[in-house]
Design a protein around this motif. Structure first.
Motif, PDB file in Angstrom:
ATOM      1  N   ASP A   7      39.372  63.634  22.622  1.00 50.72           N
ATOM      2  CA  ASP A   7      39.173  62.488  23.452  1.00 50.72           C
ATOM      3  C   ASP A   7      38.076  61.619  23.143  1.00 50.72           C
ATOM      4  O   ASP A   7      36.985  62.006  22.751  1.00 50.72           O
ATOM      5  CB  ASP A   7      38.975  63.042  24.890  1.00 50.72           C
ATOM      6  CG  ASP A   7      39.573  62.182  25.956  1.00 50.72           C
ATOM      7  OD1 ASP A   7      39.028  61.138  25.797  1.00 50.72           O
ATOM      8  OD2 ASP A   7      40.349  62.591  26.900  1.00 50.72           O
ATOM      9  N   ALA A  12      35.155  62.978  29.558  1.00 44.04           N
ATOM     10  CA  ALA A  12      36.309  63.613  29.594  1.00 44.04           C
ATOM     11  C   ALA A  12      36.269  65.020  28.670  1.00 44.04           C
ATOM     12  O   ALA A  12      36.769  66.029  29.071  1.00 44.04           O
ATOM     13  CB  ALA A  12      37.450  63.009  29.014  1.00 44.04           C
ATOM     14  N   ASN A  15      34.018  67.571  30.622  1.00 46.47           N
ATOM     15  CA  ASN A  15      34.742  68.231  31.664  1.00 46.47           C
ATOM     16  C   ASN A  15      35.856  69.316  31.144  1.00 46.47           C
ATOM     17  O   ASN A  15      35.884  70.336  31.635  1.00 46.47           O
ATOM     18  CB  ASN A  15      35.734  66.939  32.557  1.00 46.47           C
ATOM     19  CG  ASN A  15      34.666  66.092  33.226  1.00 46.47           C
ATOM     20  OD1 ASN A  15      33.368  66.604  33.640  1.00 46.47           O
ATOM     21  ND2 ASN A  15      35.085  65.153  33.698  1.00 46.47           N
ATOM     22  N   LEU A  16      36.598  68.909  30.045  1.00 49.56           N
ATOM     23  CA  LEU A  16      37.437  70.117  29.725  1.00 49.56           C
ATOM     24  C   LEU A  16      36.633  71.222  28.931  1.00 49.56           C
ATOM     25  O   LEU A  16      37.058  72.478  29.399  1.00 49.56           O
ATOM     26  CB  LEU A  16      38.207  69.488  28.253  1.00 49.56           C
ATOM     27  CG  LEU A  16      39.694  68.766  28.970  1.00 49.56           C
ATOM     28  CD1 LEU A  16      40.098  67.914  27.570  1.00 49.56           C
ATOM     29  CD2 LEU A  16      40.367  69.340  29.567  1.00 49.56           C
ATOM     30  N   ASP A  53      44.043  63.479  23.869  1.00 45.83           N
ATOM     31  CA  ASP A  53      44.106  62.320  24.643  1.00 45.83           C
ATOM     32  C   ASP A  53      45.158  61.502  24.022  1.00 45.83           C
ATOM     33  O   ASP A  53      45.068  61.375  22.699  1.00 45.83           O
ATOM     34  CB  ASP A  53      42.708  61.532  24.832  1.00 45.83           C
ATOM     35  CG  ASP A  53      42.816  60.422  25.403  1.00 45.83           C
ATOM     36  OD1 ASP A  53      43.836  60.250  26.357  1.00 45.83           O
ATOM     37  OD2 ASP A  53      42.113  59.492  25.237  1.00 45.83           O
ATOM     38  N   VAL A  79      46.633  65.016  27.294  1.00 42.33           N
ATOM     39  CA  VAL A  79      45.797  64.711  28.332  1.00 42.33           C
ATOM     40  C   VAL A  79      45.493  63.318  28.460  1.00 42.33           C
ATOM     41  O   VAL A  79      44.981  62.378  27.617  1.00 42.33           O
ATOM     42  CB  VAL A  79      44.332  65.359  28.239  1.00 42.33           C
ATOM     43  CG1 VAL A  79      43.532  64.927  29.660  1.00 42.33           C
ATOM     44  CG2 VAL A  79      44.576  67.021  28.173  1.00 42.33           C
ATOM     45  N   THR A  80      46.103  62.519  29.577  1.00 42.01           N
ATOM     46  CA  THR A  80      45.977  61.098  29.537  1.00 42.01           C
ATOM     47  C   THR A  80      46.101  60.531  31.064  1.00 42.01           C
ATOM     48  O   THR A  80      46.480  61.349  31.861  1.00 42.01           O
ATOM     49  CB  THR A  80      47.300  60.618  29.074  1.00 42.01           C
ATOM     50  OG1 THR A  80      47.279  59.097  29.003  1.00 42.01           O
ATOM     51  CG2 THR A  80      48.480  60.899  29.452  1.00 42.01           C
ATOM     52  N   ALA A  81      45.803  59.262  31.108  1.00 40.65           N
ATOM     53  CA  ALA A  81      45.900  58.705  32.540  1.00 40.65           C
ATOM     54  C   ALA A  81      47.013  57.846  32.609  1.00 40.65           C
ATOM     55  O   ALA A  81      46.985  57.232  33.640  1.00 40.65           O
ATOM     56  CB  ALA A  81      44.571  57.802  32.451  1.00 40.65           C
ATOM     57  N   LYS A 100      45.356  62.519  34.170  1.00 39.15           N
ATOM     58  CA  LYS A 100      44.096  62.230  34.644  1.00 39.15           C
ATOM     59  C   LYS A 100      44.163  61.628  36.038  1.00 39.15           C
ATOM     60  O   LYS A 100      44.967  60.480  35.978  1.00 39.15           O
ATOM     61  CB  LYS A 100      43.255  61.461  33.638  1.00 39.15           C
ATOM     62  CG  LYS A 100      43.095  62.230  32.260  1.00 39.15           C
ATOM     63  CD  LYS A 100      41.892  61.362  31.361  1.00 39.15           C
ATOM     64  CE  LYS A 100      41.897  61.965  30.015  1.00 39.15           C
ATOM     65  NZ  LYS A 100      41.091  60.987  29.168  1.00 39.15           N
ATOM     66  N   PRO A 101      43.421  61.813  36.925  1.00 38.36           N
ATOM     67  CA  PRO A 101      42.392  62.831  37.054  1.00 38.36           C
ATOM     68  C   PRO A 101      43.275  63.986  37.364  1.00 38.36           C
ATOM     69  O   PRO A 101      44.246  63.878  38.249  1.00 38.36           O
ATOM     70  CB  PRO A 101      41.518  62.318  38.080  1.00 38.36           C
ATOM     71  CG  PRO A 101      42.458  61.489  39.064  1.00 38.36           C
ATOM     72  CD  PRO A 101      43.101  60.690  38.045  1.00 38.36           C
ATOM     73  N   PHE A 102      42.872  65.422  36.999  1.00 38.96           N
ATOM     74  CA  PHE A 102      43.562  66.398  37.460  1.00 38.96           C
ATOM     75  C   PHE A 102      42.763  67.547  38.199  1.00 38.96           C
ATOM     76  O   PHE A 102      41.324  67.521  37.875  1.00 38.96           O
ATOM     77  CB  PHE A 102      44.172  67.119  36.205  1.00 38.96           C
ATOM     78  CG  PHE A 102      43.220  67.351  35.273  1.00 38.96           C
ATOM     79  CD1 PHE A 102      42.514  68.536  35.241  1.00 38.96           C
ATOM     80  CD2 PHE A 102      42.976  66.585  34.091  1.00 38.96           C
ATOM     81  CE1 PHE A 102      41.455  68.966  34.142  1.00 38.96           C
ATOM     82  CE2 PHE A 102      42.344  66.887  33.251  1.00 38.96           C
ATOM     83  CZ  PHE A 102      41.426  68.022  33.133  1.00 38.96           C
ATOM     84  N   PHE A 107      44.970  72.548  36.023  1.00 39.21           N
ATOM     85  CA  PHE A 107      44.461  72.838  34.660  1.00 39.21           C
ATOM     86  C   PHE A 107      44.625  74.427  34.206  1.00 39.21           C
ATOM     87  O   PHE A 107      45.094  74.872  33.323  1.00 39.21           O
ATOM     88  CB  PHE A 107      42.935  72.561  34.472  1.00 39.21           C
ATOM     89  CG  PHE A 107      42.413  72.954  33.185  1.00 39.21           C
ATOM     90  CD1 PHE A 107      42.288  71.844  32.317  1.00 39.21           C
ATOM     91  CD2 PHE A 107      41.718  74.023  32.977  1.00 39.21           C
ATOM     92  CE1 PHE A 107      42.086  72.191  30.865  1.00 39.21           C
ATOM     93  CE2 PHE A 107      41.144  74.361  31.782  1.00 39.21           C
ATOM     94  CZ  PHE A 107      41.445  73.466  30.565  1.00 39.21           C
TER      95      PHE A 107
END
Length: 232
Positions: A7, A12, A15-16, A53, A79-81, A100-102, A107
Protein backbone atom coordinates in the motif's frame (compact mmCIF):
# COMPACT_ATOMS: atom_id res chain seq x y z
CA UNK A 1 1.41 -17.92 7.09
CA UNK A 2 3.78 -15.42 5.45
CA UNK A 3 2.02 -12.13 4.72
CA UNK A 4 3.08 -9.19 2.54
CA UNK A 5 1.41 -5.77 2.76
CA UNK A 6 1.44 -3.51 -0.32
CA UNK A 7 0.00 0.00 0.00
CA UNK A 8 1.44 3.40 -0.89
CA UNK A 9 -0.07 4.95 2.27
CA UNK A 10 2.10 4.43 5.39
CA UNK A 11 -0.87 4.69 7.76
CA UNK A 12 -2.79 2.04 5.82
CA UNK A 13 0.22 -0.30 5.96
CA UNK A 14 0.57 0.31 9.67
CA UNK A 15 -3.10 -0.41 10.37
CA UNK A 16 -2.93 -3.72 8.52
CA UNK A 17 0.30 -4.68 10.29
CA UNK A 18 -1.29 -4.02 13.69
CA UNK A 19 -4.32 -6.17 12.86
CA UNK A 20 -2.15 -8.99 11.50
CA UNK A 21 0.15 -8.91 14.55
CA UNK A 22 -2.75 -10.07 16.72
CA UNK A 23 -2.63 -13.55 15.16
CA UNK A 24 0.38 -15.68 16.20
CA UNK A 25 -0.12 -17.89 13.14
CA UNK A 26 0.84 -14.98 10.86
CA UNK A 27 4.21 -13.47 10.04
CA UNK A 28 4.37 -10.14 8.22
CA UNK A 29 7.46 -10.66 6.04
CA UNK A 30 7.36 -7.24 4.39
CA UNK A 31 5.63 -3.90 3.91
CA UNK A 32 5.91 -2.21 0.52
CA UNK A 33 4.94 1.31 -0.46
CA UNK A 34 5.51 1.01 -4.20
CA UNK A 35 4.91 -1.40 -7.06
CA UNK A 36 8.62 -1.89 -7.76
CA UNK A 37 9.44 -2.79 -4.17
CA UNK A 38 6.41 -5.09 -4.07
CA UNK A 39 7.53 -7.00 -7.17
CA UNK A 40 10.96 -7.52 -5.65
CA UNK A 41 9.44 -8.62 -2.33
CA UNK A 42 7.08 -11.10 -3.98
CA UNK A 43 10.00 -12.68 -5.83
CA UNK A 44 12.31 -12.93 -2.82
CA UNK A 45 10.02 -13.33 0.20
CA UNK A 46 7.58 -15.92 -1.25
CA UNK A 47 4.48 -14.72 0.64
CA UNK A 48 1.50 -17.00 1.16
CA UNK A 49 -0.92 -14.06 1.35
CA UNK A 50 -0.69 -10.55 -0.09
CA UNK A 51 -2.84 -7.58 0.93
CA UNK A 52 -2.68 -5.34 -2.15
CA UNK A 53 -3.91 -1.78 -2.61
CA UNK A 54 -5.45 -1.10 -6.03
CA UNK A 55 -4.91 2.65 -6.42
CA UNK A 56 -1.14 3.29 -6.38
CA UNK A 57 0.83 5.98 -8.27
CA UNK A 58 3.35 3.86 -10.23
CA UNK A 59 0.90 1.23 -11.41
CA UNK A 60 -2.37 -0.04 -10.03
CA UNK A 61 -2.81 -3.34 -8.22
CA UNK A 62 -4.08 -5.12 -11.32
CA UNK A 63 -1.01 -4.18 -13.34
CA UNK A 64 1.25 -5.19 -10.46
CA UNK A 65 -0.48 -8.57 -10.37
CA UNK A 66 0.11 -9.04 -14.12
CA UNK A 67 3.77 -8.12 -13.74
CA UNK A 68 4.24 -10.56 -10.86
CA UNK A 69 3.92 -13.49 -13.28
CA UNK A 70 1.34 -15.58 -15.15
CA UNK A 71 0.40 -17.70 -12.15
CA UNK A 72 0.84 -16.06 -8.71
CA UNK A 73 1.42 -18.64 -6.00
CA UNK A 74 -0.10 -16.59 -3.21
CA UNK A 75 -3.59 -15.85 -1.99
CA UNK A 76 -4.60 -12.27 -2.75
CA UNK A 77 -6.80 -9.77 -0.93
CA UNK A 78 -7.37 -6.40 -2.58
CA UNK A 79 -7.68 -3.41 -0.24
CA UNK A 80 -9.09 -0.22 -1.73
CA UNK A 81 -11.29 2.79 -1.18
CA UNK A 82 -12.97 2.30 -4.58
CA UNK A 83 -15.92 -0.09 -4.73
CA UNK A 84 -16.11 -0.09 -8.55
CA UNK A 85 -13.15 -2.48 -8.79
CA UNK A 86 -14.82 -5.31 -6.87
CA UNK A 87 -15.99 -7.34 -9.87
CA UNK A 88 -12.65 -7.11 -11.63
CA UNK A 89 -10.85 -8.14 -8.44
CA UNK A 90 -12.75 -11.42 -8.31
CA UNK A 91 -12.31 -11.97 -12.04
CA UNK A 92 -8.52 -11.97 -11.63
CA UNK A 93 -8.76 -14.55 -8.86
CA UNK A 94 -8.66 -12.47 -5.68
CA UNK A 95 -9.69 -14.30 -2.55
CA UNK A 96 -11.50 -11.25 -1.21
CA UNK A 97 -11.92 -7.49 -1.50
CA UNK A 98 -11.85 -5.10 1.46
CA UNK A 99 -13.32 -1.65 1.06
CA UNK A 100 -11.67 1.12 3.11
CA UNK A 101 -12.52 2.02 5.78
CA UNK A 102 -13.24 -1.43 7.21
CA UNK A 103 -13.90 -2.62 10.75
CA UNK A 104 -12.18 -5.38 12.69
CA UNK A 105 -15.03 -7.83 12.17
CA UNK A 106 -14.80 -7.54 8.39
CA UNK A 107 -11.03 -8.00 8.51
CA UNK A 108 -11.31 -11.08 10.72
CA UNK A 109 -13.76 -12.70 8.27
CA UNK A 110 -11.38 -12.12 5.39
CA UNK A 111 -8.46 -13.48 7.35
CA UNK A 112 -10.41 -16.59 8.34
CA UNK A 113 -11.17 -17.27 4.66
CA UNK A 114 -7.54 -16.86 3.73
CA UNK A 115 -6.38 -19.26 6.42
CA UNK A 116 -9.00 -21.79 5.37
CA UNK A 117 -7.92 -21.61 1.73
CA UNK A 118 -4.25 -22.04 2.55
CA UNK A 119 -4.99 -25.03 4.76
CA UNK A 120 -7.42 -26.71 2.37
CA UNK A 121 -6.76 -25.19 -1.07
CA UNK A 122 -8.55 -27.80 -3.14
CA UNK A 123 -11.74 -27.61 -1.11
CA UNK A 124 -12.09 -23.86 -0.67
CA UNK A 125 -10.46 -22.20 -3.69
CA UNK A 126 -12.87 -21.09 -6.37
CA UNK A 127 -13.42 -19.13 -9.56
CA UNK A 128 -16.18 -16.54 -9.89
CA UNK A 129 -17.54 -16.68 -13.43
CA UNK A 130 -19.58 -13.83 -14.85
CA UNK A 131 -22.83 -15.07 -16.39
CA UNK A 132 -24.92 -12.11 -17.48
CA UNK A 133 -25.76 -10.10 -14.38
CA UNK A 134 -24.63 -12.80 -11.94
CA UNK A 135 -21.38 -14.32 -10.72
CA UNK A 136 -21.37 -18.11 -10.55
CA UNK A 137 -19.12 -19.91 -8.08
CA UNK A 138 -17.07 -22.79 -9.48
CA UNK A 139 -14.89 -24.51 -6.90
CA UNK A 140 -11.56 -25.90 -8.07
CA UNK A 141 -12.46 -29.28 -6.58
CA UNK A 142 -15.63 -29.48 -8.73
CA UNK A 143 -13.81 -29.02 -12.06
CA UNK A 144 -13.34 -32.16 -14.19
CA UNK A 145 -11.09 -30.70 -16.84
CA UNK A 146 -10.20 -27.45 -18.60
CA UNK A 147 -9.66 -26.80 -22.29
CA UNK A 148 -8.16 -23.87 -24.15
CA UNK A 149 -10.63 -21.80 -26.21
CA UNK A 150 -8.70 -19.03 -28.00
CA UNK A 151 -8.25 -16.19 -25.49
CA UNK A 152 -10.45 -17.99 -22.96
CA UNK A 153 -10.57 -21.34 -21.24
CA UNK A 154 -13.61 -23.56 -20.74
CA UNK A 155 -14.08 -25.11 -17.30
CA UNK A 156 -15.97 -28.41 -17.44
CA UNK A 157 -17.62 -29.02 -14.08
CA UNK A 158 -20.58 -31.21 -13.19
CA UNK A 159 -21.76 -31.50 -16.78
CA UNK A 160 -21.66 -27.75 -17.36
CA UNK A 161 -19.21 -25.56 -19.27
CA UNK A 162 -18.06 -22.17 -17.97
CA UNK A 163 -16.04 -19.66 -20.00
CA UNK A 164 -13.23 -17.82 -18.20
CA UNK A 165 -10.96 -15.14 -19.65
CA UNK A 166 -7.65 -16.62 -18.46
CA UNK A 167 -4.93 -18.41 -20.42
CA UNK A 168 -4.36 -22.15 -20.05
CA UNK A 169 -0.70 -21.49 -19.22
CA UNK A 170 -1.77 -19.22 -16.36
CA UNK A 171 -4.18 -21.80 -14.96
CA UNK A 172 -1.58 -24.54 -15.34
CA UNK A 173 0.67 -22.76 -12.86
CA UNK A 174 -2.19 -21.79 -10.57
CA UNK A 175 -3.80 -25.23 -10.38
CA UNK A 176 -0.72 -27.47 -10.29
CA UNK A 177 -0.70 -27.38 -6.49
CA UNK A 178 -4.44 -28.09 -6.35
CA UNK A 179 -4.29 -31.56 -7.90
CA UNK A 180 -4.47 -30.61 -11.58
CA UNK A 181 -2.13 -31.75 -14.36
CA UNK A 182 -1.50 -30.56 -17.91
CA UNK A 183 -2.02 -33.48 -20.32
CA UNK A 184 -1.96 -31.65 -23.65
CA UNK A 185 -1.12 -28.18 -24.93
CA UNK A 186 -4.85 -27.46 -24.83
CA UNK A 187 -6.08 -29.46 -21.80
CA UNK A 188 -5.65 -29.72 -18.01
CA UNK A 189 -7.36 -32.39 -15.91
CA UNK A 190 -8.30 -32.74 -12.26
CA UNK A 191 -6.39 -35.88 -11.26
CA UNK A 192 -9.11 -36.80 -8.76
CA UNK A 193 -11.46 -37.18 -11.74
CA UNK A 194 -9.21 -39.58 -13.68
CA UNK A 195 -10.69 -43.08 -13.79
CA UNK A 196 -8.18 -44.74 -16.12
CA UNK A 197 -5.38 -44.25 -18.61
CA UNK A 198 -6.34 -45.86 -21.89
CA UNK A 199 -4.05 -46.94 -24.71
CA UNK A 200 -5.37 -46.48 -28.24
CA UNK A 201 -4.71 -48.67 -31.27
CA UNK A 202 -1.98 -46.24 -32.29
CA UNK A 203 -0.19 -46.72 -28.96
CA UNK A 204 -1.07 -43.24 -27.73
CA UNK A 205 -2.51 -42.70 -24.26
CA UNK A 206 -5.90 -41.24 -23.43
CA UNK A 207 -7.06 -39.95 -20.07
CA UNK A 208 -10.47 -41.39 -19.19
CA UNK A 209 -12.41 -39.33 -16.67
CA UNK A 210 -15.02 -40.61 -14.24
CA UNK A 211 -17.61 -38.70 -16.26
CA UNK A 212 -16.79 -40.85 -19.29
CA UNK A 213 -14.97 -38.08 -21.15
CA UNK A 214 -11.91 -39.35 -23.02
CA UNK A 215 -9.08 -36.88 -23.61
CA UNK A 216 -5.93 -37.36 -25.67
CA UNK A 217 -2.67 -37.08 -23.73
CA UNK A 218 0.50 -35.79 -25.38
CA UNK A 219 3.66 -37.88 -25.04
CA UNK A 220 5.51 -35.02 -23.36
CA UNK A 221 3.11 -35.16 -20.38
CA UNK A 222 2.78 -38.93 -20.13
CA UNK A 223 5.47 -39.53 -17.51
CA UNK A 224 4.38 -36.58 -15.38
CA UNK A 225 0.80 -37.86 -15.32
CA UNK A 226 1.88 -41.39 -14.40
CA UNK A 227 4.23 -40.14 -11.68
CA UNK A 228 1.60 -37.91 -10.12
CA UNK A 229 -1.08 -40.61 -10.32
CA UNK A 230 1.26 -43.11 -8.65
CA UNK A 231 2.13 -40.63 -5.91
CA UNK A 232 -1.42 -39.67 -4.97
Amino acid sequence: MRVLIVDDEPLARRNLAVLLARDPALLVVGECGSAESALAAIATLAPDLVFLDIDMPECDGFELLERSGPAPRFALVFVTAHHQFALRAFEVGALDYILKPFDDARFERVLARAKEQLRLPGASARFLIRNGATLEVVKFCDIDWIEASDYYVTLHAGGRAHMLRRSLAELDGLLATHGFQRIHRSAIVNLDRVGALGIGADGEYDVVLASGARLRMSRRYRQAVRDRMAGM
